[in-house]
Design a protein around this motif. Structure first.
Motif, short mmCIF file in Angstrom:
data_model
loop_
_atom_site.label_atom_id
_atom_site.label_comp_id
_atom_site.label_asym_id
_atom_site.label_seq_id
_atom_site.Cartn_x
_atom_site.Cartn_y
_atom_site.Cartn_z
N ALA A 73 0.83 -1.21 0.00
CA ALA A 73 0.00 0.00 0.00
C ALA A 73 0.87 1.25 0.00
O ALA A 73 0.56 2.24 -0.68
CB ALA A 73 -0.93 -0.01 1.21
N GLY A 74 1.98 1.21 0.77
CA GLY A 74 2.89 2.36 0.79
C GLY A 74 3.52 2.63 -0.57
O GLY A 74 3.65 3.79 -0.99
N GLU A 75 3.91 1.56 -1.27
CA GLU A 75 4.48 1.74 -2.61
C GLU A 75 3.45 2.31 -3.59
O GLU A 75 3.77 3.17 -4.41
CB GLU A 75 5.00 0.39 -3.11
CG GLU A 75 6.19 -0.15 -2.32
CD GLU A 75 6.54 -1.58 -2.70
OE1 GLU A 75 5.92 -2.10 -3.66
OE2 GLU A 75 7.41 -2.18 -2.04
N ALA A 76 2.22 1.80 -3.50
CA ALA A 76 1.17 2.30 -4.38
C ALA A 76 0.85 3.77 -4.09
O ALA A 76 0.65 4.58 -5.01
CB ALA A 76 -0.09 1.45 -4.23
N LEU A 77 0.83 4.12 -2.80
CA LEU A 77 0.57 5.50 -2.42
C LEU A 77 1.68 6.41 -2.92
O LEU A 77 1.42 7.52 -3.42
CB LEU A 77 0.45 5.61 -0.90
CG LEU A 77 0.30 7.03 -0.35
CD1 LEU A 77 -1.01 7.65 -0.78
CD2 LEU A 77 0.41 7.03 1.18
N LYS A 78 2.93 5.95 -2.80
CA LYS A 78 4.06 6.75 -3.27
C LYS A 78 3.94 7.05 -4.76
O LYS A 78 4.15 8.19 -5.20
CB LYS A 78 5.37 6.01 -2.99
CG LYS A 78 6.61 6.76 -3.40
CD LYS A 78 7.87 5.96 -3.08
CE LYS A 78 9.13 6.68 -3.54
NZ LYS A 78 10.36 5.88 -3.25
N SER A 79 3.58 6.04 -5.55
CA SER A 79 3.41 6.26 -6.99
C SER A 79 2.26 7.21 -7.26
O SER A 79 2.34 8.07 -8.15
CB SER A 79 3.15 4.92 -7.69
OG SER A 79 4.23 4.03 -7.52
N ASN A 80 1.19 7.07 -6.48
CA ASN A 80 0.02 7.91 -6.71
C ASN A 80 0.29 9.37 -6.40
O ASN A 80 -0.06 10.27 -7.18
CB ASN A 80 -1.16 7.39 -5.88
CG ASN A 80 -2.48 8.01 -6.27
OD1 ASN A 80 -2.89 9.02 -5.71
ND2 ASN A 80 -3.15 7.41 -7.23
N ILE A 81 0.92 9.64 -5.25
CA ILE A 81 1.16 11.03 -4.88
C ILE A 81 2.25 11.66 -5.74
O ILE A 81 2.28 12.88 -5.92
CB ILE A 81 1.49 11.18 -3.38
CG1 ILE A 81 2.80 10.48 -3.03
CG2 ILE A 81 0.36 10.66 -2.53
CD1 ILE A 81 3.23 10.69 -1.58
N THR A 82 3.15 10.83 -6.29
CA THR A 82 4.15 11.36 -7.23
C THR A 82 3.45 11.88 -8.48
O THR A 82 3.87 12.88 -9.07
CB THR A 82 5.17 10.27 -7.60
OG1 THR A 82 5.81 9.80 -6.42
CG2 THR A 82 6.21 10.81 -8.56
N THR A 83 2.37 11.21 -8.87
CA THR A 83 1.61 11.65 -10.04
C THR A 83 0.73 12.85 -9.73
O THR A 83 0.65 13.80 -10.52
CB THR A 83 0.73 10.50 -10.57
OG1 THR A 83 1.56 9.37 -10.84
CG2 THR A 83 0.00 10.90 -11.83
N ILE A 84 0.06 12.82 -8.59
CA ILE A 84 -0.89 13.87 -8.28
C ILE A 84 -0.21 15.14 -7.76
O ILE A 84 -0.77 16.24 -7.87
CB ILE A 84 -1.94 13.37 -7.25
CG1 ILE A 84 -3.20 14.21 -7.35
CG2 ILE A 84 -1.39 13.38 -5.83
CD1 ILE A 84 -4.36 13.68 -6.52
N GLY A 85 1.02 15.00 -7.22
CA GLY A 85 1.72 16.15 -6.65
C GLY A 85 1.82 17.34 -7.59
O GLY A 85 1.40 18.46 -7.23
N PRO A 86 2.37 17.18 -8.81
CA PRO A 86 2.48 18.33 -9.72
C PRO A 86 1.14 18.95 -10.10
O PRO A 86 1.10 20.10 -10.53
CB PRO A 86 3.17 17.72 -10.95
CG PRO A 86 3.89 16.52 -10.44
CD PRO A 86 3.02 15.98 -9.35
#
Length: 496
Positions: free
Chosen positions: A336-349
């Motif tokens: 879940a942590g890895e999936a969250l990291k990928s998701n927030i990397t995309t949504i951050g910008p």
């Protein structure tokens, strides 16, 4: 007379205000740059005077053909621009199912039934330890079939639960909005583990006598994050069908999913999952903007199913004795942590202010070129959102997100209280959390809401909403009778 020494800036200047000034400067850089340009142009026009300006216009020697062509080009470009822009998607209203009090399962009832159903004392003790640390309260509810000893998970009972939770939510939504069933153009239903024939979407069409040309979809097997997948699907459909509205139903039917075995990884869902459903009305009609609560800004979906570990971390299977259940892997939190990291990397910008993005970029460059051991900069997502709705899947999920994103207790309050009052209601939990924020009177016009959902596969999905108007504190709904008691203190362990 000697001059007074300069003050010590490190002690006299509050650095947080310096940082705020820096953030304001970076975030509004274009505005600050354009202001002096506009002032300079204005002063130049005043200096030249009207006669010189008219003389300059005449010196251009533009004829009617040039002017008409220029106007045509401007109108054409403007038309193409406005036609190609995505249609806004508004959340007009939503409703959450409120379980009846006779479905309540206090800890004592749950454990008494567990002992009567399960003869393995180790399994009973394991479920008791899970319940003690789960973060659930005494008012969560299970469907009527699960109150039998042993539970009665028949197809008829499962349909009865589906009709109860889904129809109740839809009826409440119709009452709130005055929506006529014939006006529904798109129907999207998501329920992971109960997929009958005819489908749940067909059940709704039959009950409310919806139009024969309705575009209906039934999503199954997509886990607790399927609610945001349904929102994403409805958004895409609303982009290609102007003047339409969409009804989205998010639920999980608990009745057929009781696990009767002793496999510990499969006993967890028995302890955490509870009844729930939400009905959401979306629209792309401009006239609905005035009465809508929210506008959908972004949906970001992350799927880790290509990784075998992630694919099997939430897995429906049979145990050695032939009992079917949902197995939760020990690696679930790491995945879940890895999936969250990928998701927030995309949504951050997409959502972070420019100051946070610049700090993140400069820190990354410094790590690459100067000091690889330098601590990476974690963007402050609190600057991008006023409210967070984290899927109430379990206490550990909320704890980890609060720690990793450095969130305050208030940011995760809605998630913790929803888990305490209603348990894990799967994909509908995000809407109970949003309703909690509204019931507390905290939702203001312009506020931004970040919904985060996790689900089997493994998936992490996000949706960003912007509040269209200050939301009045609802007088009904799932929290109406108990919101005055919340927030409550939730101990680390509740001794049973």
């Amino acid at each position: 007379m000697p001059r007074a020494p300069l003050p010590e800036f490190s002690s006299s200047v509050r650095l947080k205000y310096v940082k705020l000034g820096y953030q304001h400067l970076v975030d509004n850089f274009v505005t600050f740059l354009s202001i002096p340009v506009m002032v300079a142009v204005g002063l130049e026009l005043v200096r030249r005077g009207p006669q010189e300006i008219v003389g300059l216009w005449r010196a251009l020697e533009l004829d009617v053909i040039h002017i008409l062509c220029s106007v045509f080009v401007i109108i054409f470009v403007a038309t193409v621009y406005f036609m190609s822009r995505p249609r806004p998607v508004y959340l007009v209203e939503y409703a959450c199912f409120k379980p009846p009090s006779n479905c309540r399962v206090p800890f004592s009832t749950f454990m008494e039934h567990t002992r009567l159903i399960n003869s393995d004392e180790k399994s009973v003790q394991f479920q008791m330890r899970i319940l003690e640390r789960s973060g659930l309260g005494e008012e969560t509810c299970l469907p009527p079939a699960n109150h039998y000893i042993p539970p009665h998970p028949t197809m008829e009972a499962s349909r009865a639960e589906a009709q109860l939770v889904i129809f109740s939510a839809i009826d409440d939504l119709i009452r709130k909005t005055g929506l006529k069933p014939k006006d529904i153009d798109i129907l999207v239903v998501n329920c992971s583990l109960f997929s009958p024939t005819p489908s749940l979407s067909a059940m709704i069409i039959n009950k409310y006598k919806l139009r024969s040309n309705i575009r209906s979809f039934n999503l199954s097997g997509m886990g607790c994050s399927a609610g945001l997948i349904s929102i994403d699907l409805a958004r895409d459909l609303l982009q290609v069908h102007p003047g339409s509205n969409a009804l989205v139903i998010s639920t999980e039917i608990i009745t057929p999913n009781f696990y009767a075995g002793n496999q510990r990884a499969m006993l967890l869902p028995n302890c955490l999952f509870r009844m729930g459903a939400a009905a959401i009305l979306l629209s792309n009609r401009r006239r609905d903007a005035g009465r809508a609560k929210y506008r959908l800004v972004h949906v970001v979906r992350t799927h880790k199913g290509a990784d075998d570990r992630a694919y099997r971390c939430v897995y429906e299977e049979e145990d050695a004795e032939g009992h079917t259940g949902i197995s939760l892997s020990k690696d679930l939190m790491a995945i879940a942590g890895e999936a969250l990291k990928s998701n927030i990397t995309t949504i951050g910008p997409l959502v972070l202010p420019m100051s946070e993005q610049l700090l993140f970029f400069l820190t990354l460059v410094a790590r690459k070129l100067i000091n690889p051991k330098r601590k990476p900069y974690i963007p402050d997502f609190k600057k991008a959102f006023e409210h967070l709705c984290i899927h109430a899947g379990g206490r550990a999920v909320i704890d980890e997100l609060q720690k990793n994103l450095e969130l305050s207790a208030e940011h995760v309050e809605a998630s913790r209280m929803t888990l305490h009052r209603f348990g894990n209601t799967s994909s509908s939990s995000l809407w109970y959390e949003l309703n909690y924020i509204e019931s507390k009177g905290r939702m203001r016009r312009g506020d931004r809401v970040w919904q985060i959902g996790f689900g089997s596969g493994f998936k992490c999905n996000s949706a960003v909403w912007k509040c269209m108007r200050t939301v009045k504190t609802p007088i009904d709904g799932p929290w109406s009778e108990c919101i005055h008691r919340y927030p409550v203190h939730i101990p680390e362990v509740v001794k049973l």
